[in-house]
Every structure is written in structure tokens, then in C-alpha cells.
Design a protein around this motif. Structure first.
Motif, PDB file in Angstrom:
ATOM      1  N   LEU A  55     -12.119  11.447  -4.778  1.00  0.00           N
ATOM      2  CA  LEU A  55     -11.777  13.186  -4.695  1.00  0.00           C
ATOM      3  C   LEU A  55     -10.491  13.320  -4.721  1.00  0.00           C
ATOM      4  CD1 LEU A  55     -13.419  12.941  -0.478  1.00  0.00           C
ATOM      5  CD2 LEU A  55     -14.848  14.228  -2.843  1.00  0.00           C
ATOM      6  N   GLY A  56      -9.855  12.115  -4.465  1.00  0.00           N
ATOM      7  CA  GLY A  56      -8.122  12.097  -4.634  1.00  0.00           C
ATOM      8  C   GLY A  56      -7.436  12.369  -6.307  1.00  0.00           C
ATOM      9  N   MET A  57      -7.890  10.817  -6.483  1.00  0.00           N
ATOM     10  CA  MET A  57      -7.438  10.302  -8.319  1.00  0.00           C
ATOM     11  C   MET A  57      -8.163  11.063  -9.309  1.00  0.00           C
ATOM     12  SD  MET A  57      -6.457   6.542  -7.796  1.00  0.00           S
ATOM     13  CE  MET A  57      -6.448   5.428  -6.166  1.00  0.00           C
ATOM     14  N   ARG A  58      -9.396  11.515  -8.931  1.00  0.00           N
ATOM     15  CA  ARG A  58      -9.900  11.959 -10.154  1.00  0.00           C
ATOM     16  C   ARG A  58      -9.951  13.274 -10.090  1.00  0.00           C
ATOM     17  NH1 ARG A  58     -12.006  11.583 -14.093  1.00  0.00           N
ATOM     18  NH2 ARG A  58     -14.272  13.244 -14.109  1.00  0.00           N
ATOM     19  N   PHE A  59      -9.609  14.269  -9.170  1.00  0.00           N
ATOM     20  CA  PHE A  59      -8.478  15.558  -9.863  1.00  0.00           C
ATOM     21  C   PHE A  59      -7.310  15.539 -10.017  1.00  0.00           C
ATOM     22  CE2 PHE A  59      -4.685  18.090  -8.088  1.00  0.00           C
ATOM     23  CZ  PHE A  59      -5.939  19.756  -7.943  1.00  0.00           C
ATOM     24  N   PHE A  60      -6.804  14.565 -10.395  1.00  0.00           N
ATOM     25  CA  PHE A  60      -5.683  14.678 -11.075  1.00  0.00           C
ATOM     26  C   PHE A  60      -5.719  14.630 -12.681  1.00  0.00           C
ATOM     27  CE2 PHE A  60      -3.434  12.893  -7.510  1.00  0.00           C
ATOM     28  CZ  PHE A  60      -1.928  14.450  -7.029  1.00  0.00           C
ATOM     29  N   GLU A  61      -7.306  13.481 -12.589  1.00  0.00           N
ATOM     30  CA  GLU A  61      -7.959  13.008 -14.148  1.00  0.00           C
ATOM     31  C   GLU A  61      -8.314  14.849 -14.104  1.00  0.00           C
ATOM     32  OE1 GLU A  61      -8.790   8.867 -14.146  1.00  0.00           O
ATOM     33  OE2 GLU A  61     -10.601   9.712 -13.687  1.00  0.00           O
ATOM     34  N   ARG A  62      -9.542  15.284 -13.958  1.00  0.00           N
ATOM     35  CA  ARG A  62     -10.051  16.316 -14.388  1.00  0.00           C
ATOM     36  C   ARG A  62      -8.409  17.680 -14.598  1.00  0.00           C
ATOM     37  NH1 ARG A  62     -13.455  14.881 -10.335  1.00  0.00           N
ATOM     38  NH2 ARG A  62     -12.600  16.282  -8.436  1.00  0.00           N
ATOM     39  N   ARG A  63      -7.576  17.201 -14.088  1.00  0.00           N
ATOM     40  CA  ARG A  63      -6.508  19.040 -13.885  1.00  0.00           C
ATOM     41  C   ARG A  63      -5.482  17.971 -15.004  1.00  0.00           C
ATOM     42  NH1 ARG A  63      -4.379  22.409 -14.753  1.00  0.00           N
ATOM     43  NH2 ARG A  63      -2.551  24.055 -13.506  1.00  0.00           N
ATOM     44  N   TRP A  64      -5.115  16.852 -15.442  1.00  0.00           N
ATOM     45  CA  TRP A  64      -4.044  16.907 -16.620  1.00  0.00           C
ATOM     46  C   TRP A  64      -4.930  15.743 -16.855  1.00  0.00           C
ATOM     47  CZ3 TRP A  64      -2.518  17.504 -11.172  1.00  0.00           C
ATOM     48  CH2 TRP A  64      -1.650  19.152 -11.283  1.00  0.00           C
ATOM     49  N   PRO A  65      -5.660  15.329 -17.849  1.00  0.00           N
ATOM     50  CA  PRO A  65      -6.338  14.729 -18.340  1.00  0.00           C
ATOM     51  C   PRO A  65      -5.357  14.091 -20.200  1.00  0.00           C
ATOM     52  CG  PRO A  65      -7.678  16.354 -19.181  1.00  0.00           C
ATOM     53  CD  PRO A  65      -6.976  16.600 -17.952  1.00  0.00           C
ATOM     54  N   LEU A  66      -5.266  13.268 -20.322  1.00  0.00           N
ATOM     55  CA  LEU A  66      -4.455  12.717 -21.098  1.00  0.00           C
ATOM     56  C   LEU A  66      -5.532  12.067 -22.649  1.00  0.00           C
ATOM     57  CD1 LEU A  66      -2.289  11.015 -22.679  1.00  0.00           C
ATOM     58  CD2 LEU A  66      -2.642   8.837 -21.884  1.00  0.00           C
ATOM     59  N   GLU A  67      -6.074  11.588 -22.572  1.00  0.00           N
ATOM     60  CA  GLU A  67      -7.881  11.860 -23.425  1.00  0.00           C
ATOM     61  C   GLU A  67      -8.316  13.154 -22.682  1.00  0.00           C
ATOM     62  OE1 GLU A  67      -7.144   7.648 -25.767  1.00  0.00           O
ATOM     63  OE2 GLU A  67      -8.683   8.373 -23.698  1.00  0.00           O
ATOM     64  N   ARG A  68      -8.658  14.022 -23.812  1.00  0.00           N
ATOM     65  CA  ARG A  68      -9.274  15.544 -23.388  1.00  0.00           C
ATOM     66  C   ARG A  68     -10.907  15.589 -24.368  1.00  0.00           C
ATOM     67  NH1 ARG A  68      -7.086  19.176 -20.534  1.00  0.00           N
ATOM     68  NH2 ARG A  68      -4.920  19.161 -20.230  1.00  0.00           N
ATOM     69  N   GLU A  69     -10.517  14.072 -24.575  1.00  0.00           N
ATOM     70  CA  GLU A  69     -11.736  14.733 -26.025  1.00  0.00           C
ATOM     71  C   GLU A  69     -12.307  12.622 -25.908  1.00  0.00           C
ATOM     72  OE1 GLU A  69     -11.445  15.563 -29.618  1.00  0.00           O
ATOM     73  OE2 GLU A  69     -11.364  18.022 -28.933  1.00  0.00           O
ATOM     74  N   GLY A  70     -13.373  12.402 -25.727  1.00  0.00           N
ATOM     75  CA  GLY A  70     -14.400  11.078 -25.500  1.00  0.00           C
ATOM     76  C   GLY A  70     -16.057  10.995 -24.659  1.00  0.00           C
ATOM     77  N   ASP A  71     -16.266   9.897 -24.827  1.00  0.00           N
ATOM     78  CA  ASP A  71     -17.684   9.695 -24.992  1.00  0.00           C
ATOM     79  C   ASP A  71     -17.696   9.222 -23.200  1.00  0.00           C
ATOM     80  OD1 ASP A  71     -20.726   9.526 -24.518  1.00  0.00           O
ATOM     81  OD2 ASP A  71     -20.568   8.047 -25.780  1.00  0.00           O
ATOM     82  N   ASP A  72     -18.250  10.851 -22.761  1.00  0.00           N
ATOM     83  CA  ASP A  72     -17.885  10.410 -20.980  1.00  0.00           C
ATOM     84  C   ASP A  72     -19.031   9.779 -20.631  1.00  0.00           C
ATOM     85  OD1 ASP A  72     -15.386  11.382 -20.631  1.00  0.00           O
ATOM     86  OD2 ASP A  72     -16.584  13.221 -20.010  1.00  0.00           O
ATOM     87  N   ARG A  73     -19.862   9.151 -21.534  1.00  0.00           N
ATOM     88  CA  ARG A  73     -20.780   8.136 -20.814  1.00  0.00           C
ATOM     89  C   ARG A  73     -20.061   7.191 -21.060  1.00  0.00           C
ATOM     90  NH1 ARG A  73     -25.330   9.189 -25.958  1.00  0.00           N
ATOM     91  NH2 ARG A  73     -23.504   8.934 -26.638  1.00  0.00           N
ATOM     92  N   LEU A  74     -19.423   6.405 -21.130  1.00  0.00           N
ATOM     93  CA  LEU A  74     -18.137   5.530 -21.544  1.00  0.00           C
ATOM     94  C   LEU A  74     -18.661   5.033 -19.875  1.00  0.00           C
ATOM     95  CD1 LEU A  74     -16.511   5.020 -24.789  1.00  0.00           C
ATOM     96  CD2 LEU A  74     -18.739   3.992 -24.449  1.00  0.00           C
ATOM     97  N   ILE A  75     -18.154   5.593 -19.106  1.00  0.00           N
ATOM     98  CA  ILE A  75     -17.724   6.286 -17.752  1.00  0.00           C
ATOM     99  C   ILE A  75     -18.091   5.243 -16.819  1.00  0.00           C
ATOM    100  CG2 ILE A  75     -16.220   6.607 -15.843  1.00  0.00           C
ATOM    101  CD1 ILE A  75     -15.156   8.517 -17.769  1.00  0.00           C
ATOM    102  N   VAL A  76     -19.997   5.717 -17.227  1.00  0.00           N
ATOM    103  CA  VAL A  76     -21.158   4.996 -15.913  1.00  0.00           C
ATOM    104  C   VAL A  76     -20.889   3.965 -15.108  1.00  0.00           C
ATOM    105  CG1 VAL A  76     -23.805   5.506 -16.135  1.00  0.00           C
ATOM    106  CG2 VAL A  76     -22.264   7.304 -17.350  1.00  0.00           C
ATOM    107  N   VAL A  77     -20.962   3.048 -16.738  1.00  0.00           N
ATOM    108  CA  VAL A  77     -20.706   1.799 -15.891  1.00  0.00           C
ATOM    109  C   VAL A  77     -20.092   1.747 -15.081  1.00  0.00           C
ATOM    110  CG1 VAL A  77     -19.939   0.810 -18.057  1.00  0.00           C
ATOM    111  CG2 VAL A  77     -21.887  -1.301 -17.084  1.00  0.00           C
ATOM    112  N   ASP A  78     -18.629   1.836 -15.460  1.00  0.00           N
ATOM    113  CA  ASP A  78     -17.737   1.764 -14.542  1.00  0.00           C
ATOM    114  C   ASP A  78     -17.495   1.555 -13.081  1.00  0.00           C
ATOM    115  OD1 ASP A  78     -15.947   0.130 -16.632  1.00  0.00           O
ATOM    116  OD2 ASP A  78     -14.843   2.306 -16.834  1.00  0.00           O
ATOM    117  N   ARG A  79     -18.492   3.270 -13.304  1.00  0.00           N
ATOM    118  CA  ARG A  79     -19.015   3.537 -11.539  1.00  0.00           C
ATOM    119  C   ARG A  79     -19.393   2.205 -10.537  1.00  0.00           C
ATOM    120  NH1 ARG A  79     -19.578   9.065 -14.136  1.00  0.00           N
ATOM    121  NH2 ARG A  79     -18.263   9.779 -14.088  1.00  0.00           N
TER     122      ARG A  79
END
Length: 331
Positions: A55-79
Motif C-alpha cells: 500500500l505504501g511503497m508500491r504507491f511510489f513505484e506506480r506514481r513515479w516509476p524509474l522503468e516504465r516499460e518491462g515484463d511485469d510477469r517477472l515480478i510475480v515470483v518475487d511476490r
């Protein structure tokens, strides 16, 4: 504040008495009663951490992302890694495995009269200053973590495990817990033993762990943020730590051998491993064998990396030359 503490303790007691205690009694594991009560608090703290990240940290990533493009499927395993670690599943398994060893070491030290003094005994004025005492222990713990982290890069067999953490091309606040279970076990064992040596109490250890892990989660965020010139030299932020995950290039072959500190950049400054710049660098590894971790799920990553670990530990198991990513990076 007192009301919040009472509410927290009440919730911990209710969860333990309702769910955990009956299970321990039914399985004849009442010797784990005290540890089970502490485990409930660990899980509760994990829920709080996941909520802060989501709820907190992801807000900053969604609002001000450094990398706007990329395969978000790579994030699933990290969750998956984050939930398994923050909610205590992996830590519980590691605790069960390491408890007999740490208990034996503690008993042996007591039998030999090797009981290290607490910091307060060496520096008496800390006895009446709870905050200062905590900060000293936190700094010592972070110093130990810095050297453990350097060891993860220095030994080929340990780098074979730790390379999983560096293989992520799409680094986010979920990436901090992306580690092999054996890597987590080794790090936990080293830091628990260090904490015993310097006299960190269990309550202090849990608090240090929670604060440190939250800062580490934030330092992996997909944002170009720091804490200013001075603040960036006091607390590790995303800009400082991202360089540690940078993809090597012909000009910067060992760029990831910098910025090791988990929380306090002062260790990198003191030991000559700090780099402060604002240059953009993609993250990941330059070895196809390790980079392939990005296409695997949790189980496949654990199995594959374990194979890398065995080949690095016993080179004779593989007839092929050791990939560059499995060689210890040069200092």
C-alpha cells in the motif's frame, strides 16, 4: 500508544491461544510453546510489512516509476518470495533447522565460560538510554550484514546461490526476498550467531530485523529516489542500492561489487566500496545461465540454483567450465 500495545498483545495472545496452542498440544510439541508465541508475533509483523510494501511503497513505484516499460510477469515470483518470507514460512523452516545448532553453540559457550558482555556493560551510560543502545546494536548488526553480503559475492559457491537475487531484470519493492532458501539459511545462521556474540536480546533482534528488512525492501524500489546528499550517506535508498544490482558492461565489469550495505552506507564509504552517482543502469546479470532464472517459477528457481550451488561447491560434478557468473567477482 499504550492502547495500541495492549491491542497488539491482545491480538497476539488470541491468535496463539485459538490456533497455535491447540496444534502444539495435539502434536505433543509443548516444548515449542514459548517459540510458538514468538512466531505469532513474527507473522503479525510480517503482515504489517507486506501491507506497508503493497500500500505504501508500491504507491511510489506506480506514481513515479524509474522503468516504465518491462515484463511485469517477472515480478510475480518475487511476490511469492515476499509472502513466503514475510509471513514466516521460510523463516520458520530455517528456525527449526538452526535452533539445535545455535542452542548447542550457546550451551558450549556457557560451559566454557565464554559469555560475551553486552554493550551496556562495556559502555555503562547506554544502560539508561534505550534509543542509543538500540542504535548501537542496529549499527553492529548492519556492519555484520555488510560483511556477510560481501562474502556472498566473494565465494564462488555462495555467489552461485546469491546470483538468484541479482538475476531479476525488473527490480521492484518485492525483490528483496528473492533468495535461495540455503542462502537465507546461511545468512540467518551467521547473523544470529553474531547477534549472540554481541548480546542482542531476542526482542531487539526482531525489531532490528523488521526495520532493516523494510528499508531493504524500499531500497529495491523501481524509483529514482534518494535521501539527498547527506541523507543518502546515512540511509541506503533505491538510487544507491540499484547500482549494486546493475547489469555489468564492458566498461563496468564488476559494478555489482559496490554498495553492499543493507541500511547504512557508512560501511561502503569506510571500506571503499561506495559509488554515488545518478547514472541509469539496467539491472540483472550478464550470464545467460543465471539470467534464465527470470523465466522460472519459485520451485524451478530453487531446484536450478541448487544445482548451480552443487556445481560451484564440487566442480567435478560438471565437466563444463564454470560460467563467469559463478566465479567470485574480483575485488
Amino acid at each position: 500508544m499504550r492502547e495500541l500495545i495492549d491491542l497488539w498483545v491482545g491480538a497476539q495472545s488470541w491468535i496463539f491461544e485459538t490456533f497455535v496452542s491447540p496444534v502444539l498440544f495435539g502434536l505433543g510439541l509443548m516444548s515449542w510453546y514459548e517459540a510458538g508465541y514468538g512466531a505469532v508475533e513474527f507473522v503479525m509483523l510480517g503482515v504489517v510489512q507486506v501491507a506497508i510494501i503493497a500500500l505504501g511503497m508500491r504507491f511510489f513505484e506506480r506514481r513515479w516509476p524509474l522503468e516504465r516499460e518491462g515484463d511485469d510477469r517477472l515480478i510475480v515470483v518475487d511476490r511469492v518470495y515476499t509472502l513466503l518470507n514475510k509471513l514466516g514460512i521460510i523463516p520458520l523452516a530455517i528456525f527449526v533447522l538452526t535452533l539445535p545448532l545455535t542452542n548447542q553453540i550457546e550451551h558450549a559457550m556457557r560451559a566454557w565460560g565464554l559469555i560475551p558482555p553486552r554493550i551496556e556493560q562495556l559502555v555503562p551510560w547506554l544502560e539508561n538510554n534505550v534509543l542509543a543502545s538500540f542504535l548501537v546494536y542496529f549499527a553492529l548488526y548492519d556492519l555484520a550484514s555488510y560483511w556477510v553480503h560481501r562474502a556472498q559475492h566473494a565465494f564462488s559457491w555462495w555467489w552461485a546461490l546469491h546470483s538468484l537475487h541479482h538475476s531479476q531484470r525488473r527490480m521492484t519493492v518485492w525483490s528483496d526476498d528473492r533468495n535461495h532458501v540455503i542462502d537465507d539459511l546461511l545468512v540467518t545462521l551467521a547473523l544470529v550467531l553474531f547477534s549472540q556474540l554481541v548480546g542482542v536480546q531476542p526482542g531487539e533482534y526482531v525489531t532490528i530485523l523488521m526495520i532493516g528488512r523494510l528499508i531493504e525492501s524500499w531500497s529495491h524500489a523501481n524509483v529514482d529516489m534518494g535521501f539527498g546528499w547527506l541523507g543518502g550517506r546515512l540511509i541506503v535508498g533505491p538510487r544507491f542500492h540499484r547500482l549494486h544490482h546493475a547489469l555489468a558492461s564492458p566498461e563496468e565489469r564488476h559494478i555489482h561489487d559496490h554498495n553492499f550495505a543493507p541500511v547504512l552506507p557508512v560501511w561502503d564509504i569506510l571500506f571503499g566500496t561506495a559509488i554515488f552517482d545518478r547514472k541509469y543502469r539496467p539491472t540483472g546479470v550478464d550470464d545467460a545461465v543465471v539470467d534464465a532464472d527470470n523465466g522460472r517459477g519459485w520451485i524451478a528457481q530453487q531446484v536450478t540454483v541448487f544445482g548451480r550451488f552443487l556445481r560451484a561447491l564440487v566442480p567435478g560434478l560438471s565437466r563444463s567450465p564454470m560460467p563467469p557468473a559463478l566465479r567470485p567477482p574480483a575485488e
